[in-house]
Write a protein that holds these residues in place. Structure first.
Motif, PDB file in Angstrom:
ATOM      1  N   UNK A   1       0.832  -1.208   0.000  1.00  0.00           N
ATOM      2  CA  UNK A   1       0.000   0.000   0.000  1.00  0.00           C
ATOM      3  C   UNK A   1       0.868   1.260   0.000  1.00  0.00           C
ATOM      4  N   UNK A   2       0.508   2.210  -0.842  1.00  0.00           N
ATOM      5  CA  UNK A   2       1.276   3.446  -0.990  1.00  0.00           C
ATOM      6  C   UNK A   2       1.301   4.223   0.320  1.00  0.00           C
ATOM      7  N   UNK A   3       2.471   4.393   0.945  1.00  0.00           N
ATOM      8  CA  UNK A   3       2.538   5.114   2.224  1.00  0.00           C
ATOM      9  C   UNK A   3       2.239   6.606   2.095  1.00  0.00           C
ATOM     10  N   UNK A   4       2.246   7.146   0.878  1.00  0.00           N
ATOM     11  CA  UNK A   4       1.985   8.568   0.662  1.00  0.00           C
ATOM     12  C   UNK A   4       0.504   8.863   0.445  1.00  0.00           C
ATOM     13  N   UNK A   5      -0.294   7.826   0.228  1.00  0.00           N
ATOM     14  CA  UNK A   5      -1.722   7.984  -0.043  1.00  0.00           C
ATOM     15  C   UNK A   5      -2.519   8.101   1.249  1.00  0.00           C
ATOM     16  N   UNK A   6      -3.517   8.990   1.269  1.00  0.00           N
ATOM     17  CA  UNK A   6      -4.484   8.926   2.369  1.00  0.00           C
ATOM     18  C   UNK A   6      -5.389   7.719   2.120  1.00  0.00           C
ATOM     19  N   UNK A   7      -6.271   7.444   3.035  1.00  0.00           N
ATOM     20  CA  UNK A   7      -7.204   6.333   2.834  1.00  0.00           C
ATOM     21  C   UNK A   7      -8.202   6.709   1.753  1.00  0.00           C
ATOM     22  N   UNK A   8      -8.580   5.847   0.841  1.00  0.00           N
ATOM     23  CA  UNK A   8      -8.098   4.476   0.651  1.00  0.00           C
ATOM     24  C   UNK A   8      -6.773   4.468  -0.084  1.00  0.00           C
ATOM     25  N   UNK A   9      -5.889   3.607   0.321  1.00  0.00           N
ATOM     26  CA  UNK A   9      -4.545   3.556  -0.249  1.00  0.00           C
ATOM     27  C   UNK A   9      -4.510   2.749  -1.547  1.00  0.00           C
ATOM     28  N   UNK A  10      -3.832   3.313  -2.541  1.00  0.00           N
ATOM     29  CA  UNK A  10      -3.565   2.563  -3.770  1.00  0.00           C
ATOM     30  C   UNK A  10      -2.404   1.615  -3.494  1.00  0.00           C
ATOM     31  N   UNK A  11      -2.486   0.409  -3.991  1.00  0.00           N
ATOM     32  CA  UNK A  11      -1.379  -0.530  -3.868  1.00  0.00           C
ATOM     33  C   UNK A  11      -0.439  -0.307  -5.044  1.00  0.00           C
TER      34      UNK A  11
ATOM     35  N   UNK B   1      -2.362   1.331  -8.366  1.00  0.00           N
ATOM     36  CA  UNK B   1      -3.756   0.861  -8.399  1.00  0.00           C
ATOM     37  C   UNK B   1      -3.830  -0.629  -8.687  1.00  0.00           C
ATOM     38  N   UNK B   2      -2.729  -1.350  -8.418  1.00  0.00           N
ATOM     39  CA  UNK B   2      -2.709  -2.786  -8.698  1.00  0.00           C
ATOM     40  C   UNK B   2      -3.592  -3.538  -7.708  1.00  0.00           C
ATOM     41  N   UNK B   3      -3.990  -4.736  -8.095  1.00  0.00           N
ATOM     42  CA  UNK B   3      -4.903  -5.557  -7.299  1.00  0.00           C
ATOM     43  C   UNK B   3      -4.238  -6.005  -5.998  1.00  0.00           C
ATOM     44  N   UNK B   4      -4.996  -5.974  -4.917  1.00  0.00           N
ATOM     45  CA  UNK B   4      -4.506  -6.499  -3.645  1.00  0.00           C
ATOM     46  C   UNK B   4      -5.413  -7.612  -3.131  1.00  0.00           C
TER      47      UNK B   4
END
Length: 86
Positions: A6-16, A32-35
């Motif tokens: 998960x992108x540590x720079x993103x607020x919620x919801x986090x893009x992977x 935005x890859x699948x998690x």
């Protein structure tokens, strides 16, 4: 692979994301890859080869549908990725 998760720079919801270091000055970002069922297939520290599957298209983070956000970071700045497509 420099980072996968998960992108540590993103607020919620986090893009992977997956970040691959091609050299000390060249990074490629895949966001935005699948998690879920088809999660990221690589881990940080792993070496990858051309053509290897690193992740699957998803819709993590703020998105209205499945897609891939591909970015190139060169010398610590994001640049036009079209410069790196043959």
């Amino acid at each position: 692979v420099l980072f996968a998760g998960p992108n540590p720079y993103d607020p919620y919801p986090k893009a992977w994301i997956v970040i691959i270091a091609h050299s000390a000055s060249l990074l490629s970002w895949y966001a935005h890859v699948d998690n879920g069922a088809h999660g990221i297939t690589v881990s940080a520290g792993e070496a990858v080869k051309a053509g290897q599957v690193i992740a699957y298209v998803g819709m993590t983070g703020r998105t209205t549908g499945p897609h891939l956000h591909w970015a190139i970071e060169y010398n610590s700045q994001f640049v036009n990725p079209r410069l790196f497509v043959p």
